[in-house]
Design an enzyme around this catalytic site. Structure first.
Site, short mmCIF file in Angstrom:
data_model
loop_
_atom_site.label_atom_id
_atom_site.label_comp_id
_atom_site.label_asym_id
_atom_site.label_seq_id
_atom_site.Cartn_x
_atom_site.Cartn_y
_atom_site.Cartn_z
N ASP A 113 9.13 -47.14 7.85
CA ASP A 113 8.48 -47.66 6.75
C ASP A 113 8.22 -49.04 6.86
OD1 ASP A 113 7.81 -48.39 3.76
OD2 ASP A 113 8.40 -46.29 3.66
N HIS A 118 2.30 -48.03 4.48
CA HIS A 118 3.68 -48.19 4.89
C HIS A 118 4.12 -48.11 6.48
CE1 HIS A 118 5.13 -47.60 0.90
NE2 HIS A 118 4.28 -46.40 0.64
N GLU A 154 0.27 -44.13 -0.96
CA GLU A 154 0.16 -45.34 -1.19
C GLU A 154 -0.36 -46.28 -0.18
OE1 GLU A 154 3.98 -45.92 -4.28
OE2 GLU A 154 4.54 -46.65 -2.23
#
Length: 767
Positions: A204, A292, A352
């Site tokens: 991440d 990420h 995301e």
């Protein structure tokens, strides 16, 4: 972190734990409970003279035989002599039964003379051994050899199998890192409760945790960072809660800097994978991209469209799906990952994604034009589908978070549903022919701080979403709970966040038969086993108080320990209760305003939640003199994002009447908003009332113009409480509420003089 807002609109009664007395009467405290169990009289006694009869195909089941022998040795200090044929006398018989349908199916028959386990495959034998383990005394746990003279197994007949094939837990090792030994402990707990999937979130923005030999900077640089703002929050909370202290073993000094991090070498990961496989737990790796990816981008800046890294409007800069160098990197990484992990599944993440850099990239404009892509969402789908084709070339199946629906999804991809505010996502995927794994934020994000409702919310979770036919429902593989670790900095805190919640999910996914009260009684028995295993679980909630307490003349603090052997200790000087603090008496008179801190301790010394109780002296508040005319409350709706209720703007955008303290379904349509509910509440008797306000995101409760509960700010579902002394009659009521976007929870309950929690009836609310 994936920010989650769940949709819970109904008022519900609080769930209480079963009593310790009931727990002691249970002969079969198995979690998850078997599909069919017939109690029988008597018991089978395992001693050093018990013989173990092996199945015909001994080599196939050698791992499970070793696990059983280890379990017996933990109890009586010796293993059992084995034989290939059934003998008379005291014997345990392991028998392969090819007529059983599933790989994890098993049967068990226990009589005073014999204990027989039948299974089709090694996994079935292992699940049976997990059941047998829970029928043994907790004293066998946490040791290599035991000193018990015998192990008594209650007689029974059972047939057992799982309902769902995917029974998973997720652990984010990127935001905060966890040792190899802790991962093995985590795997042991999954195996004990018949969970079979471990989804490891290995990369991440905050850290890259797996060695990639072709790109050494991913771990040389990407696995280490200076303390960030999330660490600062943990450090501040550690002042009052030692569990929030960052594990020191992951802090190093390098080049004059303090760095946090760590990573797993491929050799270490092979060891972890083998450990899990021996316990029939499959590890699924996630390398999250295209978003990420800041930890990788900082090591290899060529991965972005413009060579820059940072943060966009919502998320970090992603890698660029329009450069062949990006795909070469991704394929190199996943080539090593595919070779390392035997699971047929690879998780791409794909959630995301901040797409603004793509929209500004000339290279992306060309790729979109060449491939007839009309939006950056379709560009993400282009990336995902191209990576899926590469996965297929390695014999692997792609899993992605539910954003992979946007821009179009391949029918062979598996969708992992997490965005509770997009309820039609799993339905669309299932109808499209995709398999779906359910992991909605409420109640399956275990990084959300647990409260008294958490276990019940998990236990009553229904894996199949509404709207699917019986045939479509077959696309639901099962579910998993996720642990995102931005604010989980230690192994103790991780234990606390997922245990015992995971046991509720285990029963949902294995048994899928709702018997909550019975489950709670069995869970009470499990705590002693968890103590022996060194699990820093969350102890059952204490009742009989709120965070802000009121007394008129004299108050009384009376708290009953919910578990046998539990002690409750307290302080009055503001310090954290410890094992040396005084034990709370059965009744403690309160005669002056003061602050008391409580904590419960298990027999093994495991400390539960630290409760801070503030006491103030008040007179009963008098009611209004006129009776309200209309039933219900006025709800004022305010468009916009308000971080706290104090920021709600002055003028409402719309108003309506509602029947209770609820937010009508669909209000806001997933956007951020504020709401104010106002009216009067009828108090049927003069007494001290405790109010419990559960919010996602934030809210405040006012009665008679006084603030009773402050549960403000954006956060996951969380319950807070307060008290007020009220005379019989009508009193002004106001609830301010803010939602940060997504879905929402708003629930108001009350109790009288420390009694049972209950919802406010519609007839007791008026305008």
């Amino acid at each position: 972190m994936r920010r989650v807002f769940a949709l819970t609109l109904s008022l519900a009664l609080g769930m209480g734990l079963g009593t310790a007395a009931h727990a002691q009467d249970l002969r079969y405290p198995i979690v998850p409970y078997p599909q069919q169990l017939v109690p029988m009289e008597g018991s089978f006694v395992i001693t050093g003279s018990t013989r173990l009869v092996l199945p015909a195909n001994t080599r196939l089941f050698s791992n499970e035989v070793a696990q059983l022998q280890s379990l017996v040795r933990q109890g009586i200090g010796t293993t059992l002599k084995t034989t290939a044929s059934t003998t008379s006398g005291n014997v345990i018989v392991l028998k392969q039964d090819l007529s059983l349908a599933g790989e994890e199916d098993y049967t068990m028959t226990v009589s005073p003379k014999q204990l027989q386990i039948s299974a089709k495959a090694p996994a079935g034998f292992f699940r049976a051994i997990a059941t047998l383990r829970q029928l043994m005394p907790p004293a066998i746990e946490g040791r290599s050899t035991g000193s018990l003279r015998a192990l008594n197994i209650p007689a029974l007949q059972l047939n057992d199998h799982p309902v769902y094939s995917w029974r998973g837990m997720h652990l984010d090792v990127s935001r905060h890192f966890f040792s190899v030994s802790y991962l093995k402990k985590f795997i042991d707990l999954l195996a004990l409760y018949k969970m079979n999937k471990l989804h490891l979130h290995l990369t991440d923005d905050q850290g890259w945790r797996i060695e990639i030999k072709k790109y050494p900077l991913l771990t040389e640089k990407g696995a280490w960072r200076e303390f960030n703002n999330q660490d600062s929050v943990c450090m501040e909370k550690a002042k009052d809660n030692p569990d929030m202290e960052i594990d020191k073993e992951h802090i190093i000094q390098r080049d004059g800097k303090t760095l946090y991090g760590g990573f797993y070498t491929q050799a270490q990961m092979k060891d972890i994978i083998a450990y899990a496989a021996a316990r029939h737990v499959e590890i699924i790796p996630e390398i999250d991209m295209p978003g990420h990816m800041m930890a990788a981008i900082r090591a290899y800046p060529f991965l972005t469209c413009d060579g820059k890294s940072g943060w966009g409007k919502d998320f970090s800069t992603p890698i660029c799906p329009c450069n062949e160098t990006t795909f070469r990197f991704a394929e190199d990484v996943f080539t090593e990952i595919a070779a390392l992990f035997p699971s047929k599944y690879l998780h791409l993440g794909a959630d995301e994604v901040e797409k603004t850099s793509w929209a500004a990239s000339p290279a992306c404009t060309e790729v979109m034009k060449a491939n007839n892509l009309k939006s950056v969402e379709e560009l993400q789908s282009y990336f995902v589908k191209r990576m899926e084709r590469f996965f297929h070339s390695k014999g692997k199946v792609l899993i992605g978070w539910d954003e992979i629906l946007e821009g179009g999804i391949s029918p062979t991809a598996i969708l992992m549903y997490w965005r509770a505010w997009v309820p039609d996502a799993p339905v669309k995927a299932a109808r499209h022919g995709n398999q779906v794994i359910m992991t909605p934020g409420n109640p399956l994000y275990f990084d959300a701080t647990p409260d008294r409702n958490s276990i019940g919310n998990v236990y009553h979770f229904e894996p199949v979403p509404k709207g699917l036919t019986a045939e479509e429902a077959k696309s639901i593989m099962g579910a998993q709970a996720n642990i995102w670790t931005e604010y989980i900095p230690s192994e103790k805190r991780t234990d606390y966040m997922f245990m015992p919640r995971m046991t509720a999910l285990a029963e949902v996914l294995w048994t899928h038969k709702k018997d909550y009260d019975n489950y709670l009684q069995r869970l009470n028995v499990q705590y002693a086993r968890l103590d022996q295993l060194g699990v820093h679980y969350r102890l059952p909630d204490l009742d009989g108080f709120t965070e802000d307490n009121v007394f008129v003349d004299q108050g009384m603090l009376a708290v009953k320990a919910p578990l046998t052997g539990m002690t409750i200790r307290y302080t009055t000087d503001g310090s954290i209760p410890g094992m040396q603090s005084p034990v709370l008496p059965a009744s403690l008179p309160i005669t002056t305003p003061q602050t008391i801190r409580l904590a419960a301790f298990s027999p093994a010394g495991n400390r539960g939640d630290i409760y801070t109780l503030r006491y103030r002296q008040e007179s009963y508040i008098k009611p209004v003199t006129t009776n309200p005319a209309k039933q219900g409350l006025q709800l004022d709706y305010f468009k916009g994002a308000f971080k706290t209720t104090t920021k709600i703007k002055a003028t409402a955008d719309s108003s309506m009447r509602v029947s209770n303290v609820i937010i009508p379904e669909g209000l806001g349509h997933g956007d951020a908003f504020g709401a104010r509910l106002q009216g009067f509440v009828y108090v049927p008797e003069t007494a001290i009332y405790s109010f419990f306000l559960t919010c996602d995101d934030g809210g405040r409760l006012y009665i008679g113009g006084k603030e009773v509960v402050n549960n403000d700010g954006w956060h996951a579902p969380l319950q807070k409480s307060g008290q007020i002394a009220l005379e019989k009659g009508w009193h002004p009521l106001k609830v301010d509420f803010v939602e940060g976007g997504g879905g929402y929870t708003l629930k108001l309950e009350y109790s009288v003089n420390g009694g049972k929690l209950q919802p406010i009836q519609n007839s007791n609310l008026a305008l």
